[in-house]
Design a protein around this motif. Structure first.
Motif, short mmCIF file in Angstrom:
data_model
loop_
_atom_site.label_atom_id
_atom_site.label_comp_id
_atom_site.label_asym_id
_atom_site.label_seq_id
_atom_site.Cartn_x
_atom_site.Cartn_y
_atom_site.Cartn_z
N GLN A 1 49.11 41.22 46.32
CA GLN A 1 50.13 41.01 47.36
C GLN A 1 49.65 39.95 48.37
OE1 GLN A 1 52.86 44.19 48.82
NE2 GLN A 1 51.57 44.11 50.62
N ALA A 2 48.38 40.04 48.75
CA ALA A 2 47.85 39.12 49.76
C ALA A 2 47.69 37.70 49.23
CB ALA A 2 46.50 39.64 50.27
N SER B 1 42.85 34.45 35.44
CA SER B 1 41.86 33.70 36.25
C SER B 1 40.66 34.58 36.54
CB SER B 1 42.47 33.27 37.58
OG SER B 1 43.74 32.71 37.39
N ALA B 2 40.90 35.89 36.67
CA ALA B 2 39.79 36.83 36.93
C ALA B 2 40.24 38.24 36.61
CB ALA B 2 39.36 36.77 38.39
N SER C 1 36.42 47.04 49.97
CA SER C 1 36.70 45.86 50.79
C SER C 1 37.72 44.95 50.10
CB SER C 1 35.40 45.08 51.06
OG SER C 1 35.71 43.82 51.62
N VAL C 2 38.99 45.14 50.47
CA VAL C 2 40.03 44.27 49.90
C VAL C 2 39.85 42.85 50.44
CG1 VAL C 2 42.53 43.91 49.76
CG2 VAL C 2 41.59 46.21 49.51
N ALA C 3 39.38 42.73 51.69
CA ALA C 3 39.11 41.40 52.26
C ALA C 3 38.08 40.68 51.38
CB ALA C 3 38.60 41.53 53.68
N VAL D 1 38.55 35.84 45.28
CA VAL D 1 39.61 35.15 44.52
C VAL D 1 39.66 33.68 44.95
CG1 VAL D 1 42.12 34.99 44.14
CG2 VAL D 1 40.99 37.23 44.08
N SER D 2 39.48 33.44 46.26
CA SER D 2 39.57 32.05 46.75
C SER D 2 38.36 31.22 46.31
CB SER D 2 39.68 32.04 48.28
OG SER D 2 38.42 32.40 48.84
N GLN D 3 37.31 31.88 45.81
CA GLN D 3 36.10 31.15 45.40
C GLN D 3 35.96 31.01 43.88
OE1 GLN D 3 33.29 33.75 47.37
NE2 GLN D 3 33.06 32.34 49.09
N LEU D 4 37.01 31.38 43.17
CA LEU D 4 36.90 31.41 41.70
C LEU D 4 36.58 30.07 41.07
CD1 LEU D 4 39.69 33.94 40.65
CD2 LEU D 4 37.25 34.09 40.11
#
Ligand code: UDP
Length: 360
Positions: A211-212, A260-261, A311-313, A319-322
């Motif tokens: 969702q985020a 992607s992951a 830790s969802v954060a 995800v942003s570092q994939l």
């Protein structure tokens, strides 16, 4: 030339082999059979009625399914249903034991551990879960004292959860690499989640991450808890969740490779996490909670990311570092550490010790 053994594998009694109810242990058993058969050993499987496998001969056994260990967390008693399939499988094993050199148990249960010294063939045990209940933990301790080396787990982290963890064999795991296609780049960015849909597996955190980030989340696995699954849809209405069903290994790897992951978000101490190595086989990085065996599988920053449990954060940041992860390195880690050949050698050595040292 090594001696060739006749081995009887006893499957999990919580559900039919191939149903998905048994979770990762279903694939583990079949891969262990493949690994040992490739080395010339004979393997037969005993499993609850309704089981299917194309790996080797299977003898189905009737009876009521055993209560799953996940519902027995903290319980200090043994529960067996009337006409238990577990009891029936071990009665069958007792009758045919002379035809085999060793019996290999995959049930996470008290009864087969207790029976170990009563058989006149060695019994090897595969403990696929971390310590959950005092009664199993105590029986693990008694069994390894009476029958040293009889019990194996996947990882050191899993062993450490048992009171006599230092006496357990650490056996790792292997999968059939040839069954998984490497995908260098997925067609569309998306996230995957693989496992039994049940609260201890923490799917809600993956849904929140989807969702985020706005990325679609493909969910693969058996819905064990329908109310839990419905609650996730209600709690994360903006998450784009696609439920893909419980797929065969072949179909699963095809779709998983397009991710992607893989998110692994267990809320318990994950003994291993088969899905992680299956993802690596397809070239898919794993973003996982720092939990149990997964800490020994995922190389942080190389083949995925480890984040604090809950830790969802942390998941969102990962995800942003994939783009830092080279998918080929994931496949290479799998080939180097989790091939059937490497695992088969380890299992064979273990059985050789048990058979050679066995005293009636
Ligand atoms: N699995 C499958 N098809 C699916 C989803 C999952 O065959 O659609 C299998 C997957 O290959 C893995 C197992 O289910 O072997 C899940 O095992 P894992 O160790 O990750 O978790 P467990 O359920 O044992 O806690």
């Amino acid at each position: 030339m090594n001696k060739k053994y006749r081995l009887l594998f006893l499957s999990t009694p919580v559900g039919a082999l191939g149903s998905g109810i048994g979770g990762g242990v279903e694939l583990t058993l079949q891969n262990a059979a493949k690994a040992l058969m490739a080395k010339g050993h004979e393997v037969e499987i005993v499993a609850p009625e309704g089981s299917v496998t194309n790996v080797t001969k299977l003898t189905p056994i009737a009876g009521n399914s055993q209560v799953s260990a996940q519902t027995q967390v903290g319980t200090d008693m043994v529960v067996l249903p009337q006409d238990s399939v577990l009891e029936n499988m071990w009665s069958y094993a007792r009758e045919v034991q002379d035809q085999f050199d060793l019996l290999f148990n995959f049930a996470y249960d008290w009864l087969p551990l207790y029976l170990t010294p009563f058989f006149h063939r060695p019994i090897a045990h595969w403990i696929s879960m971390s310590s959950l209940s005092p009664v199993i933990d105590a029986m693990v301790s008694k069994t390894v004292k009476l029958c040293p080396q009889a019990i194996a787990v996947n990882t050191r982290a899993c062993a450490n959860t048992f009171s006599d963890g230092d006496r357990l064999m650490i056996m790792g795991k292997g999968i059939d690499v040839t069954q998984y296609n490497f995908v260098a780049k997925p067609e569309q960015p998306s996230l995957a989640w693989v496992g039994r849909i049940s609260p201890e597996k923490g799917l809600e955190d993956a849904a929140e991450t989807a969702q985020a980030t706005g990325l679609p989340l493909r969910v693969f696995g058996l819905i064990q808890d329908q109310a839990y699954w419905q609650q996730i849809q209600t709690d994360f209405p903006k998450a784009e969740i696609h439920y893909e069903g419980f797929l065969s290994t072949h179909e699963l790897q095809q779709k998983l490779g397009q991710s992607s992951a893989l998110l692994m978000t267990p809320r318990w101490i994950e003994a291993f996490g088969n899905a992680a190595i299956e993802a690596f086989a397809c070239g898919v990085p794993v973003i996982s909670y720092r939990s149990g065996g997964l800490t020994e599988i995922v190389r942080h920053g190389k083949t995925g990311f480890l984040v604090d449990m809950g830790s969802v954060a942390g998941l969102i940041k990962a995800v942003s570092q994939l783009d830092q992860i080279d998918r080929l390195v994931c496949r290479q880690q799998l080939e180097a550490e989790y091939s059937l050949e490497v695992w088969g050698d380890r299992l064979e050595k273990w059985f050789e010790q048990l058979i050679t040292n066995y005293k009636i």
